[in-house]
Write a protein that holds these residues in place. Sequence first.
Motif, PDB file in Angstrom:
ATOM      1  N   GLY A 342      50.018  33.173  -1.260  1.00 53.86           N
ATOM      2  CA  GLY A 342      50.200  34.453  -0.562  1.00 53.86           C
ATOM      3  C   GLY A 342      49.078  35.443  -0.814  1.00 53.86           C
ATOM      4  O   GLY A 342      49.267  36.658  -0.753  1.00 53.86           O
ATOM      5  N   LYS A 343      47.871  34.925  -1.090  1.00 55.14           N
ATOM      6  CA  LYS A 343      46.759  35.811  -1.469  1.00 55.14           C
ATOM      7  C   LYS A 343      45.827  36.146  -0.303  1.00 55.14           C
ATOM      8  O   LYS A 343      44.866  36.883  -0.468  1.00 55.14           O
ATOM      9  CB  LYS A 343      45.940  35.157  -2.596  1.00 55.14           C
ATOM     10  CG  LYS A 343      46.640  35.281  -3.949  1.00 55.14           C
ATOM     11  CD  LYS A 343      46.110  34.391  -5.059  1.00 55.14           C
ATOM     12  CE  LYS A 343      44.630  34.275  -5.182  1.00 55.14           C
ATOM     13  NZ  LYS A 343      44.254  33.433  -6.351  1.00 55.14           N
ATOM     14  N   ILE A 344      46.108  35.593   0.894  1.00 57.85           N
ATOM     15  CA  ILE A 344      45.210  35.884   2.033  1.00 57.85           C
ATOM     16  C   ILE A 344      45.793  37.043   2.841  1.00 57.85           C
ATOM     17  O   ILE A 344      46.908  36.976   3.340  1.00 57.85           O
ATOM     18  CB  ILE A 344      45.014  34.635   2.925  1.00 57.85           C
ATOM     19  CG1 ILE A 344      44.203  33.574   2.155  1.00 57.85           C
ATOM     20  CG2 ILE A 344      44.301  34.994   4.223  1.00 57.85           C
ATOM     21  CD1 ILE A 344      43.927  32.300   2.914  1.00 57.85           C
ATOM     22  N   ASN A 345      45.015  38.127   2.944  1.00 57.61           N
ATOM     23  CA  ASN A 345      45.490  39.306   3.689  1.00 57.61           C
ATOM     24  C   ASN A 345      44.401  39.879   4.602  1.00 57.61           C
ATOM     25  O   ASN A 345      44.437  41.051   4.971  1.00 57.61           O
ATOM     26  CB  ASN A 345      45.990  40.385   2.715  1.00 57.61           C
ATOM     27  CG  ASN A 345      44.889  40.842   1.768  1.00 57.61           C
ATOM     28  OD1 ASN A 345      43.735  40.434   1.914  1.00 57.61           O
ATOM     29  ND2 ASN A 345      45.234  41.677   0.794  1.00 57.61           N
ATOM     30  N   GLY A 346      43.391  39.042   4.930  1.00 56.02           N
ATOM     31  CA  GLY A 346      42.319  39.527   5.818  1.00 56.02           C
ATOM     32  C   GLY A 346      41.185  40.203   5.062  1.00 56.02           C
ATOM     33  O   GLY A 346      40.209  40.640   5.663  1.00 56.02           O
ATOM     34  N   LYS A 347      41.328  40.320   3.732  1.00 51.21           N
ATOM     35  CA  LYS A 347      40.262  40.970   2.950  1.00 51.21           C
ATOM     36  C   LYS A 347      39.511  39.935   2.096  1.00 51.21           C
ATOM     37  O   LYS A 347      39.049  40.222   1.007  1.00 51.21           O
ATOM     38  CB  LYS A 347      40.865  42.051   2.044  1.00 51.21           C
ATOM     39  CG  LYS A 347      41.453  43.233   2.805  1.00 51.21           C
ATOM     40  CD  LYS A 347      41.499  44.462   1.914  1.00 51.21           C
ATOM     41  CE  LYS A 347      41.734  45.737   2.714  1.00 51.21           C
ATOM     42  NZ  LYS A 347      43.145  46.004   2.908  1.00 51.21           N
ATOM     43  N   GLN A 348      39.440  38.711   2.604  1.00 53.10           N
ATOM     44  CA  GLN A 348      38.758  37.630   1.876  1.00 53.10           C
ATOM     45  C   GLN A 348      37.630  37.070   2.746  1.00 53.10           C
ATOM     46  O   GLN A 348      37.620  37.265   3.961  1.00 53.10           O
ATOM     47  CB  GLN A 348      39.736  36.477   1.555  1.00 53.10           C
ATOM     48  CG  GLN A 348      40.753  36.778   0.480  1.00 53.10           C
ATOM     49  CD  GLN A 348      41.850  37.702   0.949  1.00 53.10           C
ATOM     50  OE1 GLN A 348      42.259  37.660   2.108  1.00 53.10           O
ATOM     51  NE2 GLN A 348      42.336  38.556   0.074  1.00 53.10           N
ATOM     52  N   PHE A 349      36.700  36.394   2.088  1.00 57.32           N
ATOM     53  CA  PHE A 349      35.666  35.705   2.870  1.00 57.32           C
ATOM     54  C   PHE A 349      35.198  34.436   2.173  1.00 57.32           C
ATOM     55  O   PHE A 349      35.376  34.260   0.968  1.00 57.32           O
ATOM     56  CB  PHE A 349      34.486  36.629   3.177  1.00 57.32           C
ATOM     57  CG  PHE A 349      33.490  36.841   2.055  1.00 57.32           C
ATOM     58  CD1 PHE A 349      32.287  36.126   2.016  1.00 57.32           C
ATOM     59  CD2 PHE A 349      33.727  37.777   1.050  1.00 57.32           C
ATOM     60  CE1 PHE A 349      31.361  36.320   1.004  1.00 57.32           C
ATOM     61  CE2 PHE A 349      32.807  37.985   0.040  1.00 57.32           C
ATOM     62  CZ  PHE A 349      31.615  37.252   0.014  1.00 57.32           C
ATOM     63  N   VAL A 350      34.652  33.532   2.997  1.00 68.10           N
ATOM     64  CA  VAL A 350      33.953  32.364   2.474  1.00 68.10           C
ATOM     65  C   VAL A 350      32.493  32.501   2.900  1.00 68.10           C
ATOM     66  O   VAL A 350      32.173  33.226   3.849  1.00 68.10           O
ATOM     67  CB  VAL A 350      34.556  31.035   2.995  1.00 68.10           C
ATOM     68  CG1 VAL A 350      35.963  30.838   2.455  1.00 68.10           C
ATOM     69  CG2 VAL A 350      34.543  30.955   4.516  1.00 68.10           C
ATOM     70  N   GLY A 351      31.605  31.793   2.184  1.00 71.61           N
ATOM     71  CA  GLY A 351      30.176  31.934   2.472  1.00 71.61           C
ATOM     72  C   GLY A 351      29.556  30.611   2.885  1.00 71.61           C
ATOM     73  O   GLY A 351      29.963  29.544   2.433  1.00 71.61           O
ATOM     74  N   SER A 352      28.560  30.703   3.763  1.00 70.67           N
ATOM     75  CA  SER A 352      27.829  29.512   4.184  1.00 70.67           C
ATOM     76  C   SER A 352      26.397  29.917   4.526  1.00 70.67           C
ATOM     77  O   SER A 352      26.006  31.066   4.331  1.00 70.67           O
ATOM     78  CB  SER A 352      28.522  28.879   5.400  1.00 70.67           C
ATOM     79  OG  SER A 352      27.879  27.679   5.760  1.00 70.67           O
ATOM     80  N   THR A 353      25.614  28.959   5.037  1.00 68.31           N
ATOM     81  CA  THR A 353      24.214  29.257   5.367  1.00 68.31           C
ATOM     82  C   THR A 353      23.893  28.808   6.785  1.00 68.31           C
ATOM     83  O   THR A 353      24.607  27.991   7.367  1.00 68.31           O
ATOM     84  CB  THR A 353      23.241  28.555   4.391  1.00 68.31           C
ATOM     85  OG1 THR A 353      23.275  27.142   4.638  1.00 68.31           O
ATOM     86  CG2 THR A 353      23.607  28.824   2.943  1.00 68.31           C
TER      87      THR A 353
END
Length: 574
Positions: A342-353
């Motif tokens: 239940g930790k996803i609330n739209g204020k998270q991101f993943v990174g890529s290149t």
Amino acid sequence: MHIEKHILDQVNEWLTPTFDNDTQEKIKEMMTSSPKELEESFYKNLEFGTGGMRGVMGVGTNRINKYTLGKNTQGLSNYMHQVFPGKKLKVVIAYDCRHNSNSLAKVVADVFSANDIQVYLFSDLRPTPELSFALKHLGCQAGIVLTASHNPPEYNGYKVYWEDGGQLVPPQDGEIIKLIEDLKYDEIRFQANENLIKYIDKEIDDAFVKSSIENASFDTSASAKDNLNIVFTSLHGTSIKSVPQTLEQAGYKNVHIVPEQAEPNGDFPTVKSPNPEEPEALTMALALADKLNADIVIGTDPDCDRLGVAVRNNEGKMTLLNGNQTMVLMTAFLLEQWKKQGKINGKQFVGSTIVSTPMMLALADGYGVECKVGLTGFKWIAKMIKDFPELQFIGGGEESFGFMVGDAVRDKDAVAATLLICEVAAQAKANGSSVYKELQNLYVDFGFYKEHLVSLTKKGIEGLAEIGQMMIDLRLNPLKEIAGQRVVMVEDYKNSTAQNLFTGEVETMSIPKSDVLIYYTEDGSKIAARPSGTEPKIKFYVSVNAPLDKVENFSKVEAELDSKIKNIIVALGV
């Protein structure tokens, strides 16, 4: 052989008493016996690339030696005193298994201490991610790791990390490079203040392992861990210091280490190249896996920031995954775990290149998080974490076999990533699935993306010119179609432009400049051309995709994608 004046001027400077007798003797010997080598050693100064400074060890301005590294360190010391006036300065230094790494690390420590900077120096070789962790853990302003990653044995290198734990990015890198270039060799302070050099080991190791386990393990049952049969190889590198300990403390007991490759050795005697991107590097590990009927093979590069992974396919045969596939698997697993908690609330991101698989965007979209895409190199992902403190970083990676779990380490980290891929494998097996099946399920859910890398090596002065000319030609004669597909969009990161070839519309891109060209075709394929920042190579990255309606059609769709990739490579003439 005629040697140009500017090269001779450099050579003559190195024959003055500023440089030790040993250095001068080696130069004199080259002058008579190998003028070509003399030219290669002095024709330019070694430069900072995407991964810091990397080069062949030897005498000269274009080589790694005590003077080129001393000059870097003196310039960095001057810069630190400028930007942190009146502050008690601290740095941490680590090094890998390369020849001369320990003695060069001591030279770097000496110069920092001579500039009144407290030095924490690892007492023995350590993984690069541990350096990033230690920097933040000890509250240092900067960190150095001496490594040439997976380059050949004659190479070494010097990577600089800043106070957030990430590698140098603009504007700091440019400011520091200017200070280094303006320095004279006789300004380097080599006289150590031994009172300011403190050796570190177990205390930091324990904290690093604990942090890796906190970030990369997710409620996997003890029986699932016991049931996973793992083969691991450190490829003669530094990971032997951390990965087995991390797996053991996380509860993975069924781990078999390739014994012939467990001893750190800068000659890398059992492999052509200690690079887990090269299938040949994992030959011994795969043989051991077949002997022991292992579920998964993991191999790390010499400084333990990249990992190669092999798993059993649906026929039970060991299959190597590429960096895009491992990145997608680990990211999807992290997103699923965060969602469960239940930790996803739209204020998270993943990174890529920009040269990695576009499937990362599809994954992020599916889980309602942002996917930020930066230039090649984990320093850009580390910068995202610093630039967006209001967002939580879940994880991220790039196609060249690197991954970062959470933000305790601000660089690619094969210690936490090894534990994470074991979590993926253990849970999949416990659920009657496998890593390979999980990947196929992701292709059904998010689209089947397949990538291929063509890497052309061009060594020396001529090679550098040839690579430069290839990029000039691509810009002067832009491709309008590739393998029968019209090019829709061309992104030129050197000129910061994105041009729609159908409408003629040109947009300015806000991402920092880099010598990269990316073509997008009307069928959704993506082709990138990029000279390597750390090796004498030019790389072409091809990404194609198609929908996969069900796993049963995997082989058919894969054959279509392979054919598409082949046609693109033929069309590019590489």
